[in-house]
Design a protein around this motif. Structure first.
Motif, mmCIF file in Angstrom:
data_model
loop_
_atom_site.group_PDB
_atom_site.id
_atom_site.type_symbol
_atom_site.label_atom_id
_atom_site.label_comp_id
_atom_site.label_asym_id
_atom_site.label_seq_id
_atom_site.Cartn_x
_atom_site.Cartn_y
_atom_site.Cartn_z
ATOM 1 N N SER B 232 0.780 -1.244 -0.054
ATOM 2 C CA SER B 232 0.153 0.027 0.058
ATOM 3 C C SER B 232 0.744 1.384 0.011
ATOM 4 C CB SER B 232 -1.012 -0.193 1.309
ATOM 5 O OG SER B 232 -0.282 0.004 2.240
ATOM 6 N N ASN B 233 2.167 1.266 -0.020
ATOM 7 C CA ASN B 233 3.020 2.237 0.008
ATOM 8 C C ASN B 233 2.765 3.399 -1.255
ATOM 9 O OD1 ASN B 233 5.116 4.149 0.518
ATOM 10 N ND2 ASN B 233 6.186 2.655 1.403
ATOM 11 N N GLY B 234 2.477 2.501 -2.438
ATOM 12 C CA GLY B 234 2.134 3.236 -3.701
ATOM 13 C C GLY B 234 3.138 4.088 -4.250
ATOM 14 N N CYS B 235 4.391 3.536 -4.095
ATOM 15 C CA CYS B 235 5.570 4.219 -4.480
ATOM 16 C C CYS B 235 5.444 4.373 -6.190
ATOM 17 C CB CYS B 235 6.862 3.398 -4.352
ATOM 18 S SG CYS B 235 7.244 2.777 -2.648
ATOM 19 N N GLN B 236 6.130 5.692 -6.655
ATOM 20 C CA GLN B 236 5.788 5.905 -8.029
ATOM 21 C C GLN B 236 7.050 5.035 -8.720
ATOM 22 O OE1 GLN B 236 3.705 7.739 -9.233
ATOM 23 N NE2 GLN B 236 4.441 7.586 -11.608
ATOM 24 N N ALA B 237 6.648 4.416 -9.686
ATOM 25 C CA ALA B 237 7.447 3.254 -10.476
ATOM 26 C C ALA B 237 7.260 3.785 -12.041
ATOM 27 C CB ALA B 237 6.991 1.812 -9.992
ATOM 28 N N VAL B 238 8.386 2.984 -12.569
ATOM 29 C CA VAL B 238 8.346 3.146 -13.981
ATOM 30 C C VAL B 238 8.194 1.884 -14.572
ATOM 31 C CG1 VAL B 238 9.721 3.970 -16.156
ATOM 32 C CG2 VAL B 238 9.744 5.299 -14.100
ATOM 33 N N TYR B 239 7.306 1.509 -15.281
ATOM 34 C CA TYR B 239 7.146 0.209 -16.001
ATOM 35 C C TYR B 239 7.438 0.214 -17.165
ATOM 36 C CZ TYR B 239 3.530 -1.043 -12.355
ATOM 37 O OH TYR B 239 2.907 -1.349 -11.111
ATOM 38 N N TRP B 240 8.305 -0.803 -17.474
ATOM 39 C CA TRP B 240 9.017 -1.089 -18.953
ATOM 40 C C TRP B 240 8.388 -2.213 -19.511
ATOM 41 C CZ3 TRP B 240 13.413 2.071 -19.995
ATOM 42 C CH2 TRP B 240 13.896 2.972 -18.974
ATOM 43 N N GLN B 241 7.643 -2.030 -20.734
ATOM 44 C CA GLN B 241 7.059 -3.054 -21.432
ATOM 45 C C GLN B 241 7.406 -3.131 -22.736
ATOM 46 O OE1 GLN B 241 4.852 -3.330 -23.821
ATOM 47 N NE2 GLN B 241 3.087 -1.804 -23.558
ATOM 48 N N ALA B 242 7.286 -4.536 -23.472
ATOM 49 C CA ALA B 242 7.709 -4.743 -24.770
ATOM 50 C C ALA B 242 6.635 -5.747 -25.032
ATOM 51 C CB ALA B 242 9.266 -4.825 -25.004
ATOM 52 N N LYS B 243 5.945 -5.616 -26.177
ATOM 53 C CA LYS B 243 5.266 -6.848 -26.852
ATOM 54 C C LYS B 243 4.426 -7.188 -25.657
ATOM 55 C CE LYS B 243 8.240 -8.299 -30.324
ATOM 56 N NZ LYS B 243 9.421 -9.254 -30.823
ATOM 57 N N ASN B 244 3.667 -6.460 -25.214
ATOM 58 C CA ASN B 244 2.562 -6.698 -23.986
ATOM 59 C C ASN B 244 3.015 -7.574 -22.747
ATOM 60 O OD1 ASN B 244 -0.013 -5.998 -23.427
ATOM 61 N ND2 ASN B 244 -1.032 -7.835 -24.185
ATOM 62 N N LYS B 245 4.424 -7.383 -22.583
ATOM 63 C CA LYS B 245 4.901 -8.144 -21.605
ATOM 64 C C LYS B 245 5.774 -6.966 -20.591
ATOM 65 C CE LYS B 245 5.445 -13.059 -21.277
ATOM 66 N NZ LYS B 245 6.127 -14.139 -21.476
ATOM 67 N N LEU B 246 5.781 -7.142 -19.260
ATOM 68 C CA LEU B 246 6.551 -6.196 -18.463
ATOM 69 C C LEU B 246 8.028 -6.806 -18.492
ATOM 70 C CD1 LEU B 246 3.893 -5.274 -15.867
ATOM 71 C CD2 LEU B 246 4.954 -3.951 -17.681
ATOM 72 N N HIS B 247 8.907 -6.067 -18.637
ATOM 73 C CA HIS B 247 10.328 -6.658 -18.841
ATOM 74 C C HIS B 247 10.996 -6.106 -17.328
ATOM 75 C CE1 HIS B 247 11.355 -7.878 -22.764
ATOM 76 N NE2 HIS B 247 10.149 -7.844 -22.920
ATOM 77 N N ARG B 248 10.585 -4.928 -16.725
ATOM 78 C CA ARG B 248 11.254 -4.697 -15.484
ATOM 79 C C ARG B 248 10.443 -3.135 -14.883
ATOM 80 N NH1 ARG B 248 16.809 -1.084 -16.704
ATOM 81 N NH2 ARG B 248 15.865 0.088 -18.305
ATOM 82 N N ILE B 249 10.797 -3.263 -13.536
ATOM 83 C CA ILE B 249 10.347 -1.948 -13.109
ATOM 84 C C ILE B 249 11.520 -1.213 -12.061
ATOM 85 C CG2 ILE B 249 8.966 -1.245 -10.991
ATOM 86 C CD1 ILE B 249 6.956 -3.242 -11.370
ATOM 87 N N THR B 250 11.489 0.102 -12.574
ATOM 88 C CA THR B 250 12.388 0.755 -11.995
ATOM 89 C C THR B 250 11.751 2.010 -10.998
ATOM 90 O OG1 THR B 250 12.748 2.306 -14.120
ATOM 91 C CG2 THR B 250 14.495 0.599 -13.573
ATOM 92 N N ALA B 251 12.580 2.801 -10.078
ATOM 93 C CA ALA B 251 12.023 3.720 -9.174
ATOM 94 C C ALA B 251 11.712 4.752 -10.210
ATOM 95 C CB ALA B 251 12.913 3.931 -8.227
ATOM 96 N N GLY B 252 10.497 5.499 -9.756
ATOM 97 C CA GLY B 252 9.996 6.807 -10.294
ATOM 98 C C GLY B 252 10.075 7.733 -9.116
ATOM 99 N N LYS B 253 9.783 8.867 -9.676
ATOM 100 C CA LYS B 253 10.127 10.101 -8.548
ATOM 101 C C LYS B 253 8.772 10.860 -8.100
ATOM 102 C CE LYS B 253 12.611 14.346 -9.404
ATOM 103 N NZ LYS B 253 13.505 15.306 -10.398
ATOM 104 N N ASN B 254 8.924 10.736 -6.715
ATOM 105 C CA ASN B 254 7.919 11.361 -6.062
ATOM 106 C C ASN B 254 8.519 11.836 -4.654
ATOM 107 O OD1 ASN B 254 5.358 11.819 -4.313
ATOM 108 N ND2 ASN B 254 4.030 10.709 -6.017
ATOM 109 N N SER B 255 8.465 13.136 -4.729
ATOM 110 C CA SER B 255 9.043 13.746 -3.346
ATOM 111 C C SER B 255 8.067 13.461 -2.164
ATOM 112 C CB SER B 255 9.327 15.137 -3.670
ATOM 113 O OG SER B 255 8.066 15.919 -4.058
ATOM 114 N N ASP B 256 6.931 13.134 -2.246
ATOM 115 C CA ASP B 256 6.234 12.961 -1.112
ATOM 116 C C ASP B 256 5.839 11.510 -0.652
ATOM 117 O OD1 ASP B 256 3.902 15.498 -2.426
ATOM 118 O OD2 ASP B 256 5.513 15.489 -0.875
ATOM 119 N N ILE B 257 6.063 10.611 -1.508
ATOM 120 C CA ILE B 257 5.873 9.239 -1.467
ATOM 121 C C ILE B 257 7.145 8.317 -1.177
ATOM 122 C CG2 ILE B 257 4.658 7.005 -2.127
ATOM 123 C CD1 ILE B 257 2.753 8.666 -3.434
#
Lengths: 188, 582
Positions: B232-257
Motif C-alpha cells: 500500500s506504500n504506492g511508490c511511484q514506479a516506471v514500468y518498462w514493457q515490450a510486446k505486451n509483457k513487462l520486462h522490469r520496474i524501476t524507481a520513479g520520482k515522487n518527493s511525497d511518497i
C-alpha cells in the motif's frame, strides 16, 4: 497546325505491303543464326564480383566452440526492416573460464523480410554476423524462410555452388574485410 | 523575489539562484537546458565532488570548480563551454576509460549508460593506452544484485545511499588507489530490501539486478509512469514493457511518497502480470456435468445475473488490488443486490474508522513528511508492510530526531507531549472497543491515526466507505449462499489457507472475477475473465491517502473485460433483487 513529323508520304513499297513483311522476316532469320548473348540461368551464370553481398550468416568460433555472437542486440536495432529477433541468455560457465558470459538463446532472421543491406554486419562489434554470397532464395512456405540460430551457423553460402560462378574457389572465400586485413599484414 | 534569491548566469543565460544552493542545483531547478554532466552527484544524496566531471569555469576564478558542490553567488558568470572546461572534461573521460572494460555489448546498462553518453559528448581523441587493462572481479553475487568491479568508476553513490538513506550500511569502498572497489563488509550478500536501488543509482553497469540480467535493451522498451502495486506504500514506479509483457520496474520520482527509491519486493512485483499461460481466454460456466464450458459474454452475464437474482443474500467481495472507480462500481452493484461490498454494512472496522474521522484524528498529508514528532507503531513491522515508508522515516529518525516507538498493543502506548502519529493494523482497528479508546489515546498525545493493511489500495477502499479485504474481516461474512468475488494475488494466496478454503466450499455458487486460473476456480460456478491490475486504469490511494493514478501498462488479451464493464453488463441483465417498475 504543326507539320506532322512522324508521317511520311506512302511510297510504292508501302502500297505493295509484301516487301516490308519480307524485310522483317529476313531480319529474324538472320538473328536465328547469329551469336547469342543470353545466359541460360540457372544452368549458366555470370561471373559475380567478389564483393557480392548476399544474405547474412553467423560466424562460428572454432576454438571456443560457440557462436561469436554475444547477443548485444546492435544488429537488431540497426536492421531497417527489423527482421532480426534476439533473446540473450547467460552461459553456464563462469567468467574465469570464458571470455564472455552472454550468448543468444534465440537468434532468428526472417530472410523474407531481409533487404540484404549489410547494416547488421557493419554494426556488429565482434564480427559475429557477416554477409554471405547466397542471393537466390526460393521456398514454398514463407515461414520456412525464418532461419533460426543453427541454420544461420551452417555455412549455407557453399550450397549454391555453380560452375564458373566465381573468379576464385568458393571454399577459400572470406569476407572482403578479412582479405584486406590479411593483405595488410603480409604487406606490413 | 525574496531575500534569499538572486540572479547569476550560466553561458550568458540568466537563472535564479537561492542561498545555499549549488550551481548545479540552481541550473536543474531552472528547467533550462545546460551542458552539465555529473556522475557522483544525486539529488537525494550528499555531494562528495569526487568524479570531477562537473567542473565549470567561473569568470574571475583561476581554477575550475565543481558545480555540484560550489554554492552559487550573486552575479556569478559560469561558463560550461570554454576551452579549459572542454579540456578538463576530456581529461576526466580519458582517465575513466583507461581501465574500463570493453563490455558494452554484454553490459546491461548499454543504451542508458552515463559513461557511454558522456564519452560520445566529451571524449575528444582515441585512447593512447597500449597496455593491458586491469582485471578485477566480475559478476560478483551480492544477493539480488550483481557487482562488476571492472566497470565501477567508484562514484560511491551506492555506498552513500546505503549509509545515508538505508542506514544499514552493508557495503563500503575497499582498498586504495587503483585497487578501489566496492565490497560488502563481511564479503557476503547485501541482505536488505533496497539493493535494487544500486542498479538505478549506478551511472555505469557496475551494479545490475539479477532479475533483469541479459533480458533486453532499453531502446526496445516503452516506459510508463505508474505506481507500484505490491504494497500500500504506492511508490511511484516506471514500468518498462515490450510486446505486451513487462520486462522490469524501476524507481520513479515522487518527493511525497518514495523520493527516488523503490524496494526489491516492488521491483520484482511485475512478474504477477506476465502470467500469460494461465490466463482465462473466455468466460466459463459450469455445465450440468460439473465441467467448465466456454461461452460468450452475453450468455455468461445472463447466467451470472440469474444466479444473483435467485439467491437470497448474495455477498460481494473484492480484494485490495482494485482501483477506486472499480471498487465504487462494485459497491453500487452490492447495494442493488441489497447487500454490501466486503460486508461493509456491519463492519466494526468501518465504524471505528468513521469515529476516528469524526474526531478529526484521521491521518492526512504525506506520511514521510509528516509534522508529528513521534510515531507509535502498534503490532506491525513497518519494514514488512511499507518498506519505503520505514526506510525514509528511519532516515528522519537519524537526521531530525524523529522518535519511532514499536509497541505490542494499544494499552502499551505511552504518554508524550509531542504530536504523535499512531500507526495501527486491521486487528486494532477492527476491535469493537476501539472507538472508546480514542479519547484516552488523544490524552496520550496522539493527534492522527494511520491504518495499514495488506494489498495495494486498502486506504482508497476505506475512504470510499468499504471495508478493506483482510484476514480478520472475512471471518463470518463469507458464509452467505452466493458470492461475487473480484480476486487477485492476495486471495489466490489465501485460497491455500484451510479456513478460507472451507468458507469457499460452503458457498452454493461463486461468481469469480479473475484473470488467471488458480485453486479458487474449483469453487466457482461462473468465471468472468477480468483485466488484471496492470491493464486497468483508475485512481488508487496510497496508505497515507495521497492519490495516485494507475495508468494502463498492458493491453488486455483474449476476452478480458474491466470491472466496470462487467458490472454494467450484469446491471443490464436486471440482477436487481427487488422488482423495479418499468
Amino acid at each position: 497546325m504543326r507539320k506532322n513529323y512522324y508521317k511520311r508520304d506512302y511510297t510504292l513499297k508501302d502500297y505493295l505491303f509484301f516487301p516490308a513483311l519480307i524485310e522483317g522476316l529476313w531480319y529474324t532469320l538472320k538473328l536465328f543464326f547469329s551469336k547469342k548473348y543470353t545466359i541460360q540461368y540457372p544452368e549458366e551464370t555470370r561471373t559475380f564480383p567478389e564483393i557480392l553481398r548476399g544474405f547474412p550468416y553467423l560466424v562460428w568460433n572454432e576454438e571456443e566452440e560457440r557462436e561469436r555472437c554475444v547477443a548485444c542486440k546492435l544488429c537488431e536495432r540497426v536492421c531497417p526492416p527489423q527482421c532480426i529477433t534476439i533473446e540473450p541468455d547467460e552461459t553456464s560457465e563462469s567468467w574465469l573460464t570464458v571470455d564472455v558470459e552472454r550468448y543468444p538463446k534465440k537468434f532468428e532472421i526472417d530472410m523474407g523480410t531481409c533487404i540484404v543491406c549489410g547494416f547488421c554486419a557493419e554494426a556488429c562489434p565482434v564480427d559475429a554476423i557477416r554477409m554471405s554470397d547466397a542471393f537466390s532464395w526460393a521456398n514454398y512456405d514463407r515461414n520456412d524462410l525464418i532461419l533460426n540460430k543453427n541454420q544461420l551457423l551452417t555455412p549455407y553460402h557453399d550450397v549454391s555452388r555453380l560452375k564458373g560462378m566465381y573468379k576464385q574457389d568458393p571454399a577459400k572465400r572470406t569476407s572482403v574485410h578479412d582479405r584486406k586485413r590479411r593483405e595488410k599484414q603480409t604487406r606490413a | 523575489m525574496s531575500e534569499d534569491t538572486f540572479k547569476f548566469s550560466i553561458d550568458n543565460v540568466e537563472i535564479e539562484g537561492k542561498k545555499g544552493e549549488t550551481i548545479l542545483q540552481s541550473a536543474l531547478r531552472s528547467g533550462k537546458k545546460f551542458d552539465l554532466p555529473f556522475y557522483c552527484w544525486h539529488e537525494e544524496l550528499s555531494s562528495p565532488a569526487q568524479c570531477r566531471i562537473c567542473q565549470v569555469e567561473v569568470d574571475g576564478w583561476g581554477k575550475l570548480v565543481t558545480s555540484c558542490s560550489t554554492p552559487a553567488n550573486p552575479d556569478m558568470k559560469v561558463s560550461t563551454k570554454s576551452d579549459k572546461v572542454k579540456a578538463a572534461r576530456a581529461g576526466v573521460m580519458e582517465l575513466y576509460l583507461l581501465n574500463h572494460p570493453l563490455d558494452c555489448p554484454i553490459c546491461d546498462k548499454g543504451g542508458e549508460c552515463k559513461l557511454q553518453d558522456y564519452t560520445m559528448r566529451y571524449h575528444l581523441k582515441p585512447s593512447a593506452f597500449t597496455h593491458h587493462k586491469i582485471r578485477r572481479a566480475k559478476h560478483k553475487n551480492m544477493g539480488r544484485v550483481i557487482y562488476d568491479a571492472e566497470r565501477c568508476i567508484v562514484c560511491t553513490r551506492c555506498t552513500r545511499f546505503d549509509e545515508e538513506v538505508v542506514g544499514d550500511s552493508q557495503i563500503g569502498v575497499v582498498n586504495r588507489g587503483v585497487g578501489l572497489e566496492i565490497d560488502s563488509f563481511d564479503g557476503g550478500e547485501v541482505t536488505h530490501n533496497f539493493s535494487g536501488n544500486f542498479a538505478d543509482l549506478c551511472p555505469v553497469g557496475a551494479w545490475t539486478t539479477k532479475d533483469y540480467r541479459f533480458k533486453s535493451r532499453p531502446w526496445q522498451l516503452t516506459k510508463i509512469d505508474s505506481p507500484c502495486t505490491t504494497c500500500s506504500n504506492g511508490c511511484q514506479a516506471v514500468y518498462w514493457q515490450a510486446k505486451n509483457k513487462l520486462h522490469r520496474i524501476t524507481a520513479g520520482k515522487n518527493s511525497d511518497i518514495n523520493k527516488r527509491w523503490i524496494c526489491d519486493k516492488g521491483r520484482e512485483g511485475y512478474h504477477l502480470y506476465n502470467n500469460v499461460e494461465n490466463r482465462y481466454e473466455q468466460p466459463m460456466v459450469r455445465g450440468a456435468n460439473g465441467e467448465f464450458e466456454e461461452c460468450s459474454w452475453e450468455e455468461a452475464a445472463r447466467i451470472a445475473s440469474e444466479i444473483l437474482r435467485e439467491s437470497k443474500s448474495p455477498a460481494v467481495f473484492t480484494t485490495n488490488l482494485v482501483t477506486n472507480e472499480a471498487a465504487n462500481s462494485l459497491k453500487d452493484l452490492a447495494k442493488d443486490l441489497n447487500s454490501s461490498l466486503n460486508g461493509s454494512d456491519n463492519s466494526a472496522l468501518l465504524e471505528n474508522w468513521q469515529a476516528v474521522v469524526s474526531k478529526g484524528m484521521a491521518q492526512k498529508g504525506s506520511a514521510i513528511n509528516h509534522s508529528a514528532k513521534r510515531f507509535v507503531v502498534v503490532g506491525l513491522d513497518l519494514w514488512e508492510t511499507t518498506p519505503i515508508f520505514a526506510v525514509l522515516s528511519n532516515k528522519r529518525k537519524r537526521d531530525e530526531g524523529l522518535v519511532i516507538e514499536e509497541v505490542a498493543s494499544l494499552d502499551k502506548v505511552s504518554s508524550n507531549n509531542n504530536p504523535t502519529l499512531l500507526i495501527i493494523g486491521e486487528k486494532e482497528l477492527g476491535d469493537k472497543s476501539f472507538s472508546q479508546k480514542l479519547d484516552e489515546l488523544k490524552n496520550k498525545g496522539v493527534t492522527e491515526i494511520l491504518p495499514l493493511f495488506e494489498g495495494c489500495n486498502p486506504r482508497g477502499l476505506l475512504e470510499s466507505g468499504i471495508t478493506p479485504f483482510g484476514s480478520e474481516v472475512q471471518g463470518d461474512k463469507i458464509a452467505a449462499g452466493t458470492a461475487l468475488f473480484l480476486a487477485s494475488d492476495l486471495s489466490r494466496e489465501k485460497s491455500f489457507l484451510p479456513q478460507f478454503k472451507q468458507q469457499l466450499s460452503n458457498l452454493d455458487k461463486l461468481i469469480l472475477l479473475d484473470d488467471v486460473s488458480s485453486p479458487m476456480s474449483e469453487f466457482a460456478s461462473v468465471i468472468l475473465p477480468t483485466r488484471n491490475f496492470a491493464m486497468s486504469f483508475g485512481g488508487i490511494s496510497t496508505f497515507d491517502n495521497q492519490s495516485q493514478v494507475m495508468k494502463q501498462v498492458l493491453q488486455p488479451t483474449g476476452a478480458m473485460k474491466s470491472v466496470e464493464e462487467i458490472v454494467s453488463l450484469l446491471s443490464a441483465h436486471d440482477h436487481k433483487h427487488q422488482e423495479v417498475p418499468r
